[in-house]
Design an enzyme around this catalytic site. Structure first.
Site, mmCIF file in Angstrom:
data_model
loop_
_atom_site.group_PDB
_atom_site.id
_atom_site.type_symbol
_atom_site.label_atom_id
_atom_site.label_comp_id
_atom_site.label_asym_id
_atom_site.label_seq_id
_atom_site.Cartn_x
_atom_site.Cartn_y
_atom_site.Cartn_z
ATOM 1 N N CYS A 82 7.103 -5.505 -6.620
ATOM 2 C CA CYS A 82 5.697 -5.333 -6.926
ATOM 3 C C CYS A 82 5.405 -4.609 -8.265
ATOM 4 C CB CYS A 82 4.867 -4.340 -5.765
ATOM 5 S SG CYS A 82 5.273 -5.005 -4.254
ATOM 6 N N HIS A 139 -1.913 -1.859 -8.683
ATOM 7 C CA HIS A 139 -1.206 -3.034 -7.415
ATOM 8 C C HIS A 139 -2.077 -2.861 -6.449
ATOM 9 C CE1 HIS A 139 1.564 -4.910 -5.089
ATOM 10 N NE2 HIS A 139 2.252 -3.975 -4.379
ATOM 11 N N ASN A 154 -1.830 -8.106 -0.222
ATOM 12 C CA ASN A 154 -0.614 -7.541 -1.264
ATOM 13 C C ASN A 154 0.014 -8.677 -1.700
ATOM 14 O OD1 ASN A 154 1.664 -6.606 -2.725
ATOM 15 N ND2 ASN A 154 2.015 -4.974 -1.099
#
Ligand code: UT7
Length: 326
Positions: free
Chosen positions: A111, A253, A283
């Site tokens: 990520c 993020h 996500n």
């Protein structure tokens, strides 16, 4: 040399899946997902591929930057879900774009991948030998989710974001990327993992194909994020010679709204400076920061001269932040 982002683009799969939709196929609820994470929906690939989404995002970014594919010197794709082991996603995108003069390679920092890729691209451009770079974050995470594991599969989505970087002569305005900071801690890797194929050939004890899916200790990742993200942001902001008060937008993020709130609180900054799109996207690992950047850019939310922090965190463990002036 100033390294500026001169174009952004993004792409999401057509199929939008709401929390309510998921509650029909597993034991979950809109209330649980929304209250724990802020996520209301995500887009999941049905016909789309990582390459297709990445190429669409890249084309939009190139169009906005008014850069031809042949002008690209570097393509770096951050991903954990390329369509193939070989060739890599970047070469697939290079081929789809016709960016025949670019060196193209992938980077895996989960990520945080877009932040790591941005830093590598910046270093390519800084010495003036390479002029234009395309940095992509692209994922089809839905294919590595265990759809029997409600504690992970409801959190993630698919999509791609891209940015075109250009090496520009210094103008005295101090624009572009001012600082980048990354970190890693492999000793804590167990908390968020997805195994590759095991070593298996006619000479090993077992000769079989097994597929592995994402597993996560959510609470450990949560604790890591709320502690580390403010720290890396402060470090990057200090390296840029600024204070957090001077930052106009923090683009984090998009994993969990509560994590973003906690980071804002720890930095003593108002939530208005922390735009989100996790409500609609979930996500999307390496793609989440560049998609959010593109959303903000295309909605006119970022003005020339404004100061922006980009920050990511995730599996590895890895984390990274960048400070730029738009
Ligand atoms: O990019 C990578 C970043 N990853 C992250 O940032 C994840 C960070 N962590 C989190 O966001 C949170 O830890 C989660 C959202 C993953 C989980 O929230 P939590 O408050 O830590 O919940 P929990 O794991 O402690 O689970 C609480 C309960 C459990 O039931 P019991 O044992 O209390 O009866 C779970 O079985 O919620 C249950 N549960 C669910 N219930 C309905 C877990 N998943 C679901 C679900 N729907 N989808």
């Amino acid at each position: 040399m100033e390294i500026r982002i001169i174009g952004t683009g993004s792409a999401l799969p057509a199929r939008r899946v709401t929390n309510e939709d998921l509650s029909h196929i597993m034991d979950t609820s809109d209330e649980w997902i929304k209250s724990r994470t802020g996520i209301r929906a995500r887009h999941l690939a049905v016909e789309e591929t990582t390459t297709g989404l990445a190429t669409e995002a890249a084309k939009k970014a190139l169009h906005q930057a008014d850069v031809q594919p042949e002008e690209l010197d570097v393509i770096i794709a951050a991903t954990v879900t390329a369509d193939k082991f070989l060739p890599n996603l970047s070469c697939e995108v290079q081929s789809a774009l016709g960016a025949k003069n670019a060196v193209a390679f992938d980077l895996n920092a989960a990520c945080s991948g877009f932040l790591f890729a941005l830093d590598v691209a910046r270093r390519y451009l800084e010495d003036g030998t390479h002029k234009k770079a395309l940095v992509i974050g692209a994922e089809t995470l839905s294919k590595i989710m265990d759809w029997q594991d409600r504690s992970t599969c409801v959190l993630f989505g698919d999509g791609a974001g891209a940015a075109v970087l250009s090496a520009c002569e210094e103008t005295g305005e101090k624009r572009g990327i001012l600082s980048t900071v990354q970190g890693s801690d492999g000793s804590r890797g167990e908390v968020l993992r997805c195994d590759n194929r095991p070593v298996s050939n006619p000479y090993t004890a077992k000769y079989e194909n097994t597929l592995s899916y994402v597993s996560m200790n959510g609470q450990e990742v949560y604790k890591f994020a709320v502690k580390t993200v403010p720290e890396v942001i402060k470090e990057a902001v200090a390296a840029a010679g600024l204070t957090v008060e001077e930052i106009d937008h923090f683009l984090l993020h998009q994993a969990n709204y509560r994590i973003i709130e906690s980071v804002a609180k720890r930095l003593h900054q108002p939530m208005e400076k922390f735009p989100t799109n996790l409500e609609e996207c979930g996500n999307i690992s390496a793609a989440s920061v560049p998609i959010l950047l593109d959303n903000e850019n295309n909605h006119g939310m970022i003005k020339k001269g404004e100061k922006i922090v980009l920050a990511g965190f995730g599996a590895g463990l890895t984390w990274g932040a960048a400070v730029l002036v738009w």
